[in-house]
Design a protein around this motif. Structure first.
Motif: not given
Length: 753
Positions: A404-409, A423-426
């Motif tokens: 999922l870290a590859l995603l932009d949203q 964002s995935p980190v968010g």
């Protein structure tokens, strides 16, 4: 560990990505070079790239050949920026620093400067993919110097120098043209509009906005006020528990299943109101692997290209597009392989490749990693990340938590509500967890409506970034596609012939039935009438059984190709023609076997062949209707006898027409098998004098015809009107199943999944 700076080959070599390590790297044709480009036009140690703190400089080191950046010769050390295009001999590469914005895929350069329009000045300008051109177009689908723009005495003339190029002016192939205000010019995948003083590039960028989508299915709310904003070039992933509404949300976003309320905006325009216009711009990859597994990868891509690409594209240009697409997905080594011999991940890549042939600016994928092993999942997700980096907007549902870290949203759906989009980190911070799989457990701790409220409060408190996307005019992706009928017909033939056993079965069926019929019926009374009856039933059964699985077995492929511009009528007619030809071939074998072996067939062969030909067409149509009505291949098989057995009972042979009750007789006359039997009866007595011998051998035919003809001893049967009436009814029956099948296909596009 991956570098944050890289070079991607655009053309001249198979597509690949080279990571640029820290320090000094050499680029050339020697095996000792850090980046090895094994082509004769690249020299040993052709150039040097120096990387320091995520910044790269390039310097030419070859004494024989030059290095070009954006068409300008490198004479001194030059700093590289994301999107810069390097030419080393015949090899073209694009530089990217991941800390900088992703470059547009339709970028071009005028006199070494990146541009969005071509300013026209007095004199001659050359256009092409090589550095000596005034307008540098770094794309593999354009040739070296393929066009000239000449401005003289206030007139601007454009000329194509390469006949193999896709070069159109106002959607027509014109090799030379004097431009007028508003003219649109297309070369390769680039499109421009003439303003009088310049050629302005039309952008392929897209934006997608969903506002308050609500959808109920069978009284159950699947989506509730779902909103989402997707920017051009984003990689968006939709996750959620099973049954949360992920696939339904994706279908609503793409217009495949419009929401009951709410709106989707595509580039600011209502998608649902303009679905026919915008649908060809979408790529769609559902959960199923929807390619014909009997074909090779090359065959599958060729047929898809012929259906989706413009009708005037050359074979060479099409082959280049197929090869480039295969290289883009790492399938170039599998082009000759049958699809059913590929791994699950490779088959999924073929499905994606089919969509990328027409370079859609937006692609939707429904659970593309479903059923794949962890390694294949990672490869596929990285490939989708690469598509987004190349400018294609990617929206996918997924259950893959590892990438999922590859995603932009990241969009999280629970019970039809979007409880997070960002964002995935968010997402980790929002749910207070350290790993993505832990999000699901946290979601279950509260009601989705509570999470939705928390998310909305967060969204209101967070400043929204300004969209800095290029706002050039958006070009239309509508294309005049190839005449689809011959392409579809050819594909069906290749699918059939992919396995020789299919052909052997089709030939063996009528041959074995014919031999059995000759052996079993020999010596019986009225054997010709009995043979003709069994032949009629067999031919009708051939047509129905051939057609019954034809649509339902590939309904997912049909629905996908409809989104890409497939004409419903072309699809249906190609199916019917192909099945009819097969059934006619089988009926010819069966009739010939019965006629040439044993005691043969009596009667007039012209009437018999005309009747069998029409029943072949009718049987194929009924088979298609069965396939369009069925909801599964098993249902289509079970429906065949349901429609065939009444044809046998009401044919006028098993229960002679002469003894049928009034209402049964009235119903039978509307049945194709009854009209066919009347033609067969007529063929047995045609132009023959009724005598004792005729009555002894063809009593049933005499009694059936006596109902509609004034027959008596000594009369000659030569009134063709009855036969013509039956032929006309059969011709009508050819049309009726096709019309009903067409209506069922309209519904199948929505209801069958």
């Amino acid at each position: 560990m991956k570098s944050d700076c890289e070079l991607t080959i655009l053309f001249g070599l198979p597509t690949s990505v080279y990571q640029i390590p820290e320090g000094i790297s050499s680029v050339g044709s020697s095996l000792s070079d850090t980046i090895h480009l094994g082509v004769p036009s690249v020299t040993l140690g052709h150039c040097r790239i120096e990387k320091l703190n995520s910044t790269c400089w390039v310097e030419n080191t070859s004494s024989v050949r030059s290095t070009f950046v954006n068409g300008i010769r490198v004479d001194t050390k030059r700093e590289l920026h994301t999107g810069d295009v390097l030419h080393l001999g015949e090899v073209c590469l694009q530089y990217r620093a991941k800390s900088q914005p992703v470059p547009r895929t339709d970028v071009f350069f005028v006199h070494g400067q990146r541009a969005t329009e071509i300013q026209i000045s007095e004199g001659l300008m050359k256009v092409g993919s090589m550095p000596e051109c005034d307008v540098l177009v770094p794309s593999g689908d354009v040739s070296g110097c393929f066009a000239e723009i000449n401005c003289a005495l206030g007139q601007v003339t454009i000329q194509c120098l390469d006949k193999l190029m896709i070069f159109r002016i106002n959607e027509r192939r014109i090799s030379r043209h004097t431009l007028a205000l508003g003219d649109q010019i297309q070369w390769g995948s680039y499109q421009f509009e003439f303003t009088g003083t310049s050629l302005v590039a039309l952008s392929s960028a897209v934006s997608l906005e969903a506002e308050n989508l609500t959808l109920n299915i069978q009284g159950r709310r699947i989506l509730a006020r779902a909103s989402l904003s997707v920017k051009s070039g984003e990689f968006v992933g939709i996750i959620g528990p099973t049954g949360a509404g992920k696939s339904t949300f994706l279908a609503a976003l793409s217009g495949r299943h419009a929401a009951d309320s709410g709106t989707v905006f595509f580039n600011g325009k209502n998608l649902y109101q303009n679905l026919g216009k915008f649908r060809p711009q979408f790529g769609w990859v559902p959960q199923q692997n929807i390619v014909h597994r009997e074909l090779t990868v090359t065959q599958a891509l060729e047929f898809s290209a012929r259906l989706r690409l413009p009708r005037d594209i050359t074979e060479i240009a099409m082959a280049n597009i197929i090869l480039k697409t295969a290289q883009r997905l790492g399938l170039q080594e599998k082009l000759a392989s049958r699809i059913d011999n590929l791994s699950g991940g490779e088959i999924k890549k073929v499905s994606v490749a089919v969509e990328l042939l027409s370079t859609p600016p937006l692609i939707f994928l429904d659970e593309p990693t479903s059923g794949l092993d962890p390694g294949a999942e990672t490869n596929l997700m990285e490939m989708l990340r690469g598509l987004a980096d190349g400018g294609c907007t990617v929206v996918t549902t997924t259950h893959n938590m590892a990438n999922l870290a590859l995603l932009d949203q990241l969009v999280i759906v629970a019970e039809g509500l979007i409880v997070y989009a960002g964002s995935p980190v968010g997402a980790l911070s929002f749910f207070g967890v350290k790993t993505f799989p832990a999000i699901f457990k946290r979601v279950e701790e509260r009601k989705p409506s509570e999470w939705r409220t928390l998310y909305e409060n967060l969204a209101r408190a967070t400043p929204q970034p300004t969209n800095q996307d290029d706002r050039r005019p958006v070009k239309s992706q509508r294309k005049k596609t190839s005449f689809q009928f011959p392409v579809l017909l050819s594909r069906q033939l290749d699918v059939l012939c992919a396995d020789v056993r299919n052909v052997l079965i089709l030939i063996g069926q009528p041959l074995l039935i014919g031999l059995l019929l000759v052996w079993a019926v020999r010596g019986t009374m009225d054997d010709s009438a009995l043979k003709l009856f069994f032949i009629s039933v067999a031919v009708l059964w051939f047509g129905c059984s051939n057609g019954a699985p034809s649509i339902i077995s590939e309904i997912a492929i049909y629905r996908r190709e409809r989104m890409a511009g497939l004409h419903r009528s072309s699809y249906l007619i190609s199916k019917w023609v192909f099945l009819s030809l097969i059934t006619l071939f089988q009926s010819g074998i069966l009739y010939s076997t019965a006629h040439l072996l044993g005691t043969g067939l009596s009667g007039t062969w012209q009437w018999q062949i005309a009747g069998l030909a029409l029943i072949s067409l009718i049987g194929s149509g009924i088979g298609l209707l069965i396939s369009a009505l069925a909801r599964s291949p098993m249902q289509s098989i079970l429906l065949v006898p349901l429609l065939i057995i009444p044809q046998i009972i009401l044919s006028g042979y098993t229960v002679p027409a002469s003894i049928m009750r009034g209402w049964v007789y009235a119903l039978s006359q509307a049945i194709p098998s009854f009209q066919l039997q009347r033609i067969m009866d007529l063929s047995l007595l045609w132009q023959r004098t009724i005598d004792v011998e005729i009555l002894a051998s063809h009593l049933a035919a005499f009694q059936n015809l006596q109902i509609v003809m004034n027959l008596k001893m000594g009369s000659v049967v030569q009134c063709p009107t009855i036969g013509y009436q039956s032929l006309c009814i059969l011709i009508a029956w050819v049309v009726v199943p096709l019309l009903l099948s067409f209506a069922c296909l309209c519904k199948a596009e929505i209801s069958k999944s």
